[in-house]
Structures are given as C-alpha cells and as structure tokens.
Design an enzyme around this catalytic site. Structure first.
Site, PDB file in Angstrom:
ATOM      1  N   LYS A  69       0.801  -1.233   0.000  1.00  9.09           N
ATOM      2  CA  LYS A  69       0.000   0.000   0.000  1.00  9.09           C
ATOM      3  C   LYS A  69       0.836   1.285   0.000  1.00  9.09           C
ATOM      4  O   LYS A  69       0.376   2.318  -0.492  1.00  9.09           O
ATOM      5  CB  LYS A  69      -0.954   0.006   1.199  1.00  9.09           C
ATOM      6  CG  LYS A  69      -2.022  -1.065   1.121  1.00  9.09           C
ATOM      7  CD  LYS A  69      -2.981  -0.975   2.291  1.00  9.09           C
ATOM      8  CE  LYS A  69      -4.009  -2.086   2.226  1.00  9.09           C
ATOM      9  NZ  LYS A  69      -5.068  -1.929   3.218  1.00  9.09           N
ATOM     10  N   ASP A 105      -9.717   2.676   2.249  1.00  8.17           N
ATOM     11  CA  ASP A 105      -9.686   1.988   3.548  1.00  8.17           C
ATOM     12  C   ASP A 105     -10.211   2.895   4.659  1.00  8.17           C
ATOM     13  O   ASP A 105     -11.059   2.501   5.453  1.00  8.17           O
ATOM     14  CB  ASP A 105      -8.250   1.578   3.909  1.00  8.17           C
ATOM     15  CG  ASP A 105      -7.799   0.315   3.204  1.00  8.17           C
ATOM     16  OD1 ASP A 105      -8.658  -0.499   2.822  1.00  8.17           O
ATOM     17  OD2 ASP A 105      -6.578   0.146   3.047  1.00  8.17           O
TER      18      ASP A 105
END
Length: 280
Positions: A69, A105
């Site tokens: 990420k 997220d």
C-alpha cells in the site's frame, strides 16, 4: 467473459485468503457490468512489473493490499489528497492510461465504525494499534471526525513516532510507547487493532490483553477473517462494544467500485455474498 470484458484485480502477498474477487464479481453481476475481477499474488520484488502490467493490459482498476500500500505510490501518475495524507494507496483507477491512487480503507472504515458501533467520534480518545499501511489509511479519515486525541502504539516504537509525525499537528495524532498501552487503553473510548494478529489461520492470538479495556468502550478490529476475532470475543465478554472488520472491507470495496464505474455500489449484495462465503 468476452473481448469486451473490463478487467480488475487485487494484488498482495499473501492473497489467496482474499474475499475481494467474490465480492466485486457479485457487484458487477448485480449492476449488469461486463467486468471480471481476480486476485494476483505479487511479491515485493515484482510490484513495479505488476503495475506496468496494469498499464499494458489496460486493466480499469486495481485494489492493493498488504504489503504494497505504501510502496505502490512510487509507480503511479497521481495520488489523491486523502491517499497522500494517509501515505497509503489501496485503490488504483486507470483513467485512459493514467494511474490514479486513492485510499478507500479510511473512509470505508470510519463509515462502518459510525454505522455499527459509535455514531459520534467527535471529542473521543482513540487508540490505534499498529503503524503499517492499514493504520495509515484510517488515521487521516479518523482525524476528519475531530476526536480529542488519536494515540498510536506499535511494538517498534520508532515506526509509531514516524507515522504520527507524518500528519499535521492539527490532527492531534501522537505516538505512545508500547509500555504505555495498558494505561492508554484503560481510558480510551475506542481501541482499534490494525495489525494482522488474530487473523486466520492464527485465530487464537491476541494483540494485547483485552482486560486492559474499559467497560463500555469500543473494541474494533480491522480483521474480517474470522468475522469475530479472539480479541473481540474477549472484549465483548468484558463489557465492551465490539466492531469487526467486515464493514470496512465491504465499504472500501464499495467506494472502489464507485470510483471505477461511476455507479452506486450494491452494498447489500456485496455483504451477502461475503457472509455466504463464510457459511453465515
């Protein structure tokens, strides 16, 4: 699938456990979109090649999970404000060959937390366990809710300090030593495990002793496999409100779907198929 099928996927290491293909393929079917979504095992040394493949094959979108990420940002053309502030990307949109990174997220997590456990985060004290990409993603989104303080604890304390320092002081995010975790938990309104401790197959492991939590506080876990971790089960027995990772998983996927397609995501169908996959 045919020659008009639009391609999507998720990359990670490991990735075989991912429920994203089940969830997103159901979403495409539900909305009548000719799309196909698959999981791809990509090790860190192959990340650059994988992103080049997205460009070369014309994938419309990609999800990015552990451990890519943060590192994936180096290979993108543009990073959204939220993802830049979080320092992590979990969703990529291929806009005519231009790769744009987003972080769904954080917004997915906060939406789920507010709907399922604590509607008002303003003025609350929040403890976040872990300082990886998952923690980065939710810290920025949590800060937008104006809590009194967000405290980060990580076994490698320098990582927590570096993560806290990467955010504006306006966000009231600070690092605490691991040795202060017990004291912090005893007065916190919300405690969030962003680590992988307790994830299948190691479902008996605990990130810390749940007896440190105060009764009535919210114990939250980003893990969604199992649906209720050992940490949450014990916290619930001790009088805490508990919040699992399934809602975050659903909503981060829903926001990604909307970025890719411009259509509203069929959230209930997505939730239903994931629960079916767990035999629920």
């Amino acid at each position: 699938m045919d020659s008009h099928t639009v391609l999507f996927g998720v990359i990670g290491d490991p990735i075989r456990h991912s429920k994203s293909p089940i969830m997103l393929n159901r979403a495409f079917r539900e909305k009548g979109i000719n799309g196909a979504y698959a999981a791809f095992h990509v090790t860190p040394d192959k990340l650059e090649q994988a992103i080049a493949g997205v460009r070369g094959l014309g994938f419309r979108g990609l999800n990015v999970t552990i451990p890519h990420k943060v590192e994936v940002m180096a290979y993108l053309d543009e990073v959204s404000e939220g993802a830049r502030a979080a320092g992590a990307v979990n969703t990529i949109v291929n806009d005519g060959g231009r790769l744009i990174g987003y972080n769904t997220d954080g917004i997915g997590y906060v939406r789920s937390l507010k709907e399922e456990a604590e509607p008002n985060l303003s003025g609350k004290t929040i403890v976040v366990l872990g300082a990886g990409g998952a923690a980065r993603g939710i810290l920025w989104a949590l800060a937008q809710e104006r809590p009194a303080a967000i405290l980060i604890a990580n076994r490698t304390e320098t990582k927590a300090a570096e993560l806290a320092a990467s955010f504006s002081s306006d966000y009231r995010i600070s690092a605490i030593p691991w040795s202060s975790l017990r004291e912090a938990c005893s007065s916190a309104d919300v405690v969030i495990n962003t680590t992988s401790v307790g994830m299948s197959p190691n479902i008996g492991e605990l990130p810390f002793d749940p007896s440190w939590l105060k009764a009535g506080s919210v114990a939250s876990d980003l893990i969604y496999n199992p649906l209720k971790t050992a940490f949450l089960e014990q916290a619930e027995q001790l009088g805490c409100r508990v919040h699992g990772g399934l809602g975050m998983f659903i909503y981060q996927g829903a926001y990604a779907f909307e970025y890719w397609t411009g259509e509203s995501a069929p959230v209930e169908a997505m939730r239903s198929v994931v629960l079916e996959s767990f035999g629920k």
